[in-house]
Design a protein around this motif. Structure first.
Motif, PDB file in Angstrom:
ATOM      1  N   ARG A 188      43.562  14.042  -6.560  1.00 19.05           N
ATOM      2  CA  ARG A 188      42.191  13.707  -6.964  1.00 19.05           C
ATOM      3  C   ARG A 188      41.191  14.181  -5.913  1.00 19.05           C
ATOM      4  O   ARG A 188      40.132  14.712  -6.240  1.00 19.05           O
ATOM      5  CB  ARG A 188      42.058  12.196  -7.110  1.00 19.05           C
ATOM      6  N   ILE A 244      40.100   5.859  -7.439  1.00 16.91           N
ATOM      7  CA  ILE A 244      41.084   6.911  -7.710  1.00 16.91           C
ATOM      8  C   ILE A 244      42.453   6.306  -7.975  1.00 16.91           C
ATOM      9  O   ILE A 244      43.173   6.710  -8.884  1.00 16.91           O
ATOM     10  CB  ILE A 244      41.175   7.867  -6.494  1.00 16.91           C
ATOM     11  N   THR A 268      36.759  13.417  -9.857  1.00 18.36           N
ATOM     12  CA  THR A 268      36.993  12.175  -9.105  1.00 18.36           C
ATOM     13  C   THR A 268      35.763  11.321  -9.215  1.00 18.36           C
ATOM     14  O   THR A 268      34.707  11.793  -9.574  1.00 18.36           O
ATOM     15  CB  THR A 268      37.261  12.467  -7.628  1.00 18.36           C
ATOM     16  N   SER A 299      44.280   7.003 -11.476  1.00 24.09           N
ATOM     17  CA  SER A 299      45.500   7.804 -11.657  1.00 24.09           C
ATOM     18  C   SER A 299      46.659   7.430 -10.751  1.00 24.09           C
ATOM     19  O   SER A 299      47.781   7.806 -11.053  1.00 24.09           O
ATOM     20  CB  SER A 299      45.228   9.302 -11.503  1.00 24.09           C
ATOM     21  N   SER A 312      32.121  13.106  -5.697  1.00 26.43           N
ATOM     22  CA  SER A 312      33.430  13.182  -5.043  1.00 26.43           C
ATOM     23  C   SER A 312      33.255  12.801  -3.576  1.00 26.43           C
ATOM     24  O   SER A 312      32.129  12.634  -3.079  1.00 26.43           O
ATOM     25  CB  SER A 312      34.012  14.587  -5.187  1.00 26.43           C
TER      26      SER A 312
END
Ligand SMILES: Cc1cc2nc3c(=O)[nH]c(=O)nc-3n(C[C@H](O)[C@H](O)[C@H](O)COP(=O)(O)OP(=O)(O)OC[C@H]3O[C@@H](n4cnc5c(N)ncnc54)[C@H](O)[C@@H]3O)c2cc1C
Length: 737
Positions: free
Chosen positions: A609, A569, A737, A573, A638
């Motif tokens: 996220r 993650i 995610t 981002s 996720s």
């Protein structure tokens, strides 16, 4: 130099040939700028013109700029677009009320409209001469005037220093100047006629597809655009050229279209009765930046082929283009010629017009008529119907405005100026998509809303304000870059490995277009930023690409631990959001706050996220029509799923694969194993880390950053609550995610 001895009947600094929308708008602006301008128009106004009479919001805005509010206010408002397939199936898409611009479309007959626009030019001081222009008079590439023919004077000369050719789709000046050019082998024609209808017309643009002749599908469409409750403009337009089907004579096709409307949609219209004759004309497509200027002669509107090659819309482009060319002529008159700038300028303003639609039209024709590409829809004998249906009718209406997203609503509640800026960024992004990437408009606009777009832009705008700034123009560029850059990730995820059939090849071609668009925009948005900021953003973008690799490496792997997931993650981002938050602080005049803001952005990305992972699993995403668990079914897990995979039963469910029509059992198993709590706990921890990163920083408005971090957690909590109570929630906060 012309040596002819015919009479010079008029003189002007600028002669504009053609008094249609392009010429009149150009003359109006030239007069406003104080130039001596003469419009030479061959027809007595009001004159008629083959057109669908469709006025888009952009066009309405341009009319208002000419003080023609009365014309727009009296126009027939249009509130939606109805796609009609094979006169049987139809789908209405209502235009959404938009927060920042006029959301209506309209219809206005060309006779009164063009007369009003020309009137506006005359009111501003432009003169008018009724005469036909036969050719330009040039001394080298310097303009000396035009040769005209008028009823009163016969052959004559009008002397001028600058010349604007706005003489429409069949421009004589374009031919005379030798800038007619190739058109990529395709041409477009249109025809229309007014009809009175017995039944009351719905206030929408009706589009009819497919157009066909001798049972083969053609690229084009028929239309019925109402001008009042019982009066409408019926028409059709189609693309013709090598590999594009076999159109028949245009009048025959039009007669067949009107007959089909009566026979097959009699209930909608009742009896229809023609008013006046039909009128046809070529449509001015095929814009090229190299063909709208020759020395001091400027071409604009249909003379420069400025009609949208997909929709056939041209009036708005003629009006905006006319105004722009006037400003370039004025500049040339003041400071001299500076290369052939007109074409580049118009191409930058309207990139969509230069689109070569030949390949798209050929592929579509091939798919329509191949019989197999789209399968059969069970109801239709025409092989092209399934393809046309997919291309035209299966478009779900959706609202691409950030103000409706949770992040948009949060920013609105926190700071009015930031909300206005966020809207402006959203508006610019949607405009760019409309003009640059129309083929993939739907997909990109959806990603912009359901992806991380608003989060990145909101972070920039709120971070700057938290640091005491916010008014710096470069911030909008940074916010745009923050909106576009993360889109590359969901776009790349849609590439089909080893495509086997035509639709898969088309899918990948679409991905290439989208990636190119996203990256180009992300780079262009940074144009006004300091070099160091651009370098940092480039590195962050590289990190996002690495993140995409990590996500794909981990696909279907439920043994990846929490640590690896958080690292992914962060690479995907965290780096990007951290960078834009830090750069926002510097741009806001607080470089000393860049470091804590950078850390804040990284943790914030992590919180968002993790929240998005929970929302996507529990409630899916209405905007991109993803059912709960969509990403899990595709092997993207996720944190709640990874945590729950400690449980052997859940692992067995994962091996079996998730049934998206009934994911409730799977979600219940994740909940029962404590996966949701684990996911929420990590999300809370990330939000707390974000707030802690700036706790000691001397921020002017720390509450903005705290609210943004808390909202991630709240959204995750809300989705857990609404999933428990069986409700579907709206949109995700960020991508998968
Ligand atoms: C069938 C059809 C339907 C359409 N539907 C729509 C629609 O619904 N919405 C939309 O936005 N656009 C539509 N368009 C496109 C739109 O009509 C044009 O883009 C728009 O009219 C361009 O404006 P213009 O001023 O460049 O040219 P025009 O409107 O064609 O004006 C050119 C002017 O130049 C004059 N002229 C020509 N030659 C000479 C000469 N030698 N000397 C002096 N004067 C001359 C003409 O008399 C005319 O008045 C449609 C086009 C067609 C063909």
């Amino acid at each position: 130099m012309s040596t002819e001895t015919v009479e010079t009947i008029a003189e002007a600094e600028v002669v504009v040939v053609g008094g249609g929308p392009a010429g009149a708008a150009c003359a109006a602006r030239l007069a406003e700028l104080g130039r001596d301008v003469l419009v030479v128009e061959k027809s007595e106004f009001p004159r008629d013109k083959a057109c669908g009479d469709g006025i888009t919001p952009l066009c309405a805005t341009q009319l208002r700029m000419l003080d023609l509010d009365w014309l727009v206010d009296d126009a027939h408002p249009i509130t939606g677009l109805r796609g009609n397939l094979d006169y049987r199936h139809s789908r209405m898409v209502r235009f959404k009320r938009k927060p920042v611009r006029d959301w209506h479309a309209y219809t206005i007959g060309r006779c009164p409209m063009d007369d009003a626009i020309l009137g506006a030019a005359r009111e501003r001081g432009a003169r008018l001469l009724t005469a036909r222009v036969d050719r330009p008079l040039l001394d080298g590439d310097r303009v000396t005037g035009v040769r005209v023919h008028s009823r009163e004077h016969g052959e004559a000369v009008v002397a001028a220093r600058y010349l604007v050719a706005a003489d429409g789709a069949t421009s004589r000046l374009r031919r005379e100047l030798g800038v007619d050019g190739p058109e990529g082998g395709i041409r477009t024609y249109g025809i229309r006629q007014y009809f009175r209808t017995e039944r009351r017309l719905d206030p929408c643009y009706d589009i009819y597809v497919p157009l066909e002749h001798n049972a083969s599908g053609l690229v084009g469409y028929g239309w019925v655009f109402p001008l009042g409750d019982h009066e409408a403009n019926f028409g059709l337009g189609y693309v013709e050229g090598p590999g594009l089907g076999e159109p028949g004579p245009i009048r025959e096709m039009f007669a067949q279209f009107v007959k089909n409307l009566s026979l097959r949609l009699g209930e909608r219209f009742g009896d229809v009765e023609p008013i006046g004759k039909h009128m046809g004309s070529p449509v001015g497509i095929g814009f090229s930046s190299s063909r709208c200027q020759a020395g001091d002669v400027f071409l604009v509107g249909d003379a420069a082929r400025m009609t949208d090659p997909i929709t056939g819309e041209g009036i708005a482009y003629a009006l905006v283009g006319g105004r722009r060319i006037a400003e370039l002529v004025d500049r040339t008159a003041r400071i001299g010629r500076n290369g052939l700038v007109a074409g580049k300028d118009l191409a930058r303003r309207f990139p969509r017009l230069g689109m070569n639609v030949a390949s798209f039209a050929r592929v579509t024709t091939q798919m329509m008529n191949s019989g197999g590409a789209g399968g059969t829809d069970g109801e239709s004998e025409q092989p092209h119907n399934p393809t046309v249906k997919r291309l035209v009718l299966n478009v779900d209406p959706f609202d691409p405005w950030w103000s409706a997203t949770p992040v948009g609503q949060l920013v609105t509640s926190l700071d009015e100026d930031a909300a206005r800026e966020l809207e402006a960024v959203n508006h610019e992004a949607l405009d760019a998509i409309d003009v640059t990437a129309p083929f993939v408009r739907e997909a990109l606009a959806k990603l912009l809303v359901s992806g991380a777009g608003p989060v990145g832009a909101a972070t920039v705008l709120l971070a700057a304000r938290a640091c005491g700034g916010g008014e710096e123009p470069a911030l909008r560029g940074l916010a745009r870059a923050a909106a576009y850059a993360p889109l590359i990730e969901p776009v790349l995820a849609e590439v089909v490995d080893s495509p086997k059939d035509a639709p898969e090849h088309l899918n990948n071609a679409g991905i290439v277009l989208m990636s190119d668009f996203v990256l180009t925009r992300a780079w262009a948005a940074q144009a006004g930023l300091p070099l160091e900021a651009t370098r940092e953003l480039a590195e962050a973008l590289e990190s996002t690409s690495s993140g995409v690799h990590m996500v794909h490496e981990d696909r279907y792997d439920w043994t990846q631990g929490t640590e690896r997931h958080l690292a992914t993650i962060d690479t995907l981002s965290g780096r990007l959001l951290g960078t834009v938050a830090g750069v926002a602080a510097s741009l806001a005049g607080a470089p000393e706050l860049a470091e804590p803001l950078r850390r804040y952005g990284r943790h914030l990305a992590c919180a968002y996220r993790l929240a998005a992972g929970i929302v996507e699993l529990l409630v899916g995403d209405d905007v991109s029509a993803k059912a709960p668990g969509y990403e899990v079914a595709r092997g993207f897990y996720s944190l709640p799923v990874l945590a729950a995979a400690r449980d052997a039963d859940l692992r067995r469910l994962l091996v079996r694969g998730l049934d998206l029509d009934d994911s409730s059992g799977f979600i219940e198993a994740v909940r029962a194993s404590g996966g949701l709590e684990d996911g929420l706990a990590e999300c809370r921890a990330a939000a707390e880390r974000a707030k802690a990163a700036v706790a000691d920083a001397p921020l002017v408005r720390p509450e903005l950053l705290a609210a943004l971090a808390d909202s991630a957690v709240e959204h995750a909590e809300r989705s857990i609550g609404s999933a428990t109570s069986g409700e579907r929630e709206g949109q995700t906060l960020a991508g998968k995610t």
